[in-house]
Design a protein around this motif. Structure first.
Motif, mmCIF file in Angstrom:
data_model
loop_
_atom_site.group_PDB
_atom_site.id
_atom_site.type_symbol
_atom_site.label_atom_id
_atom_site.label_comp_id
_atom_site.label_asym_id
_atom_site.label_seq_id
_atom_site.Cartn_x
_atom_site.Cartn_y
_atom_site.Cartn_z
ATOM 1 N N LEU A 166 0.826 -1.205 0.000
ATOM 2 C CA LEU A 166 0.000 0.000 0.000
ATOM 3 C C LEU A 166 0.860 1.255 0.000
ATOM 4 C CD1 LEU A 166 -2.706 -1.162 2.558
ATOM 5 C CD2 LEU A 166 -3.121 -0.591 0.157
ATOM 6 N N LEU A 167 1.895 1.257 0.810
ATOM 7 C CA LEU A 167 2.761 2.432 0.898
ATOM 8 C C LEU A 167 3.540 2.645 -0.394
ATOM 9 C CD1 LEU A 167 4.050 2.089 4.566
ATOM 10 C CD2 LEU A 167 2.391 3.744 3.676
ATOM 11 N N ARG A 168 3.952 1.574 -1.045
ATOM 12 C CA ARG A 168 4.648 1.708 -2.331
ATOM 13 C C ARG A 168 3.711 2.329 -3.368
ATOM 14 N NH1 ARG A 168 6.796 -3.421 -0.911
ATOM 15 N NH2 ARG A 168 5.207 -4.478 -2.165
ATOM 16 N N TRP A 169 2.467 1.864 -3.402
ATOM 17 C CA TRP A 169 1.500 2.421 -4.353
ATOM 18 C C TRP A 169 1.230 3.887 -4.038
ATOM 19 C CZ3 TRP A 169 -3.199 4.818 -3.911
ATOM 20 C CH2 TRP A 169 -3.901 5.015 -5.107
ATOM 21 N N ARG A 170 1.088 4.199 -2.771
ATOM 22 C CA ARG A 170 0.789 5.589 -2.373
ATOM 23 C C ARG A 170 1.920 6.526 -2.780
ATOM 24 N NH1 ARG A 170 -1.602 9.626 -2.020
ATOM 25 N NH2 ARG A 170 -2.643 10.550 -0.226
ATOM 26 N N GLU A 171 3.148 6.092 -2.607
ATOM 27 C CA GLU A 171 4.294 6.927 -2.963
ATOM 28 C C GLU A 171 4.391 7.107 -4.478
ATOM 29 O OE1 GLU A 171 9.147 7.185 -2.263
ATOM 30 O OE2 GLU A 171 7.991 5.506 -1.434
ATOM 31 N N ALA A 172 4.046 6.057 -5.214
ATOM 32 C CA ALA A 172 4.158 6.109 -6.668
ATOM 33 C C ALA A 172 2.993 6.834 -7.335
ATOM 34 C CB ALA A 172 4.253 4.697 -7.234
#
Length: 258
Positions: A166-172
């Motif tokens: 989730l955090l990877r998607w949010r950052e991207a």
């Protein structure tokens, strides 16, 4: 919850009887900031999401009516917007829709054209006095958020059991719109298999499946733990909770935890 919102999905009726929907609303009301009502979800006919959203509001809650492009042409969609305006339902989640279990899929509308039509509707004299609708969209975690979806008022991210993902998607995928993370209670091993088959993008941890196999209540515990972990990140506006049949247990647990 310090601004962190819990949006609870309820099961819409598949028969002309609202008692079970009302029961879900009443049980979840102490922990829910709003309720999401699916629209002919998993491709089967249900009572109108707009009608159930109106029922939520009659019981003192906030509602978001899901509306799919699969079942509508432009005239039918304008009818739904008029009905929503008459009922005071002003928040929508626009989605493509699963494959229908009966009949075919219409190709007259897309989520993008629904957003454009809903934005323009309240400028039409027919909708005089109606405030602009608040519109949300869904986002998968394995693909970029398209530019046209960034114009939405809020985003519902796909169900995930992984905080790092989730955090990877949010950052991207930076967006100023509030993002709500999908959290689904895993009720059984059979459900895990059906989800994996129906949603190839979803990753269900083997450890969670083993926990649920040993104790069906573990799915509720894991979902509540996930909600708290999402809140702890500070990266999201809240959670879109899908409690399935475990809404009583989830409500009781969250009343203690939140």
């Amino acid at each position: 919850m310090s601004g962190f919102r819990l949006i609870c999905e309820i099961e819409p009726p598949t028969k002309p009887d609202l008692r079970h929907a009302r029961h879900q609303i009443g049980v979840l009301a102490p922990v829910a900031d709003a309720f999401l009502i699916p629209d002919n979800h998993i491709g089967r006919a249900t009572v109108s999401s707009i009608a159930v959203a109106h029922e939520v509001q009659a019981m003192g809650g906030r509602s978001i009516a899901c509306v799919n492009s699969r079942d509508r042409n432009l005239l039918g969609f304008r009818r739904d917007l008029l009905t929503a305006a008459a009922y005071g339902v002003d928040q929508f989640l626009f989605v493509h829709g699963d494959a229908p279990s009966a009949g075919g899929r219409t190709s007259h509308l897309t989520v993008q054209t629904m957003i454009e039509a809903a934005r323009g509707a309240t400028e039409d004299p027919m909708f005089a006095g109606t405030e602009p609708f608040q519109i949300g969209v869904a986002a998968g975690l394995r693909r970029p958020l398209p530019d046209w979806k960034r114009s939405a008022d809020f985003v519902f991210a796909q169900v995930s059991y992984s905080i790092p993902a989730l955090l990877r998607w949010r950052e991207a995928n930076p967006t100023d719109a509030p993002v709500y993370v999908g959290v689904m209670v895993l009720a059984s091993v059979g459900m895990a298999k059906r989800l994996a088959s129906a949603i190839p993008d979803i990753d269900i941890p083997d450890e969670l499946v083993r926990r649920v196999d040993a104790d069906p209540a573990a799915g509720v515990e894991a979902a509540c733990e996930q909600i708290l972990a999402v809140r702890e990140t500070g990266a999201f506006a809240g959670v879109h909770l899908v409690p399935v049949s475990r809404f009583r247990q989830v409500a009781a647990r969250l009343e203690r935890e939140l």
